[in-house]
Design a protein around this motif. Structure first.
Motif: not given
Length: 139
Positions: A30, A66, A68, A70, A91, A93, A95
């Motif tokens: 992340t 959120t 998101r 890639e 990818a 994501r 939140s």
């Protein structure tokens, strides 16, 4: 809540370090993020070097922000006697539950030098009602 079955002996303890490996791997992949609160707004900064703006999606739904995206990078280098090719895909994501006083509908974002900056303004504080005298009119 996670349920763990206790087994006696040596073997179950051998697997313990690997039980949360998936969660630790997801945290490692992340993008680094900083969140702070100022006088006027909540600020979030996420490092996204090499991520194209078109590959990032930012949404606010039901008090949850959120992000998101890639990452797709590819490089090739070659010389007279060597060839090197490197690709990175992945990818992500992330939140964030917004505080009660955040106005998610008025959020704004900008990308600068590989860092995504998100500003979520705070709602105006409602002034508490103060006591006042009401005049009574005749008739």
């Amino acid at each position: 809540m996670v349920e763990k079955t206790e087994h006696g002996g040596f073997w179950p303890s051998l697997y313990d370090p690997f039980r949360s490996f998936g969660a630790r791997l997801a945290d490692w992949l992340t993008p680094a993020t900083e969140a702070s609160s100022g006088q006027e707004a909540y600020d979030i900064a996420m490092e996204l070097p090499g991520v194209a703006l078109a590959d990032v999606e930012l949404t606010v739904d039901n008090g949850v922000l959120t992000i998101r995206g890639e990452k797709k990078t590819q490089s090739e280098k070659q010389g007279d006697t060597w060839y090197f090719s490197e690709r990175q895909y992945g990818a992500f994501r992330r939140s964030f539950r917004l505080p009660e006083d955040a106005d998610g509908q008025a959020a704004s974002a900008r990308m600068e030098d590989g860092v995504l900056h998100i500003a979520v303004p705070k709602k105006a504080q409602e002034q508490p009602e103060t006591a006042r005298r009401i005049e009574i009119s005749k008739g």
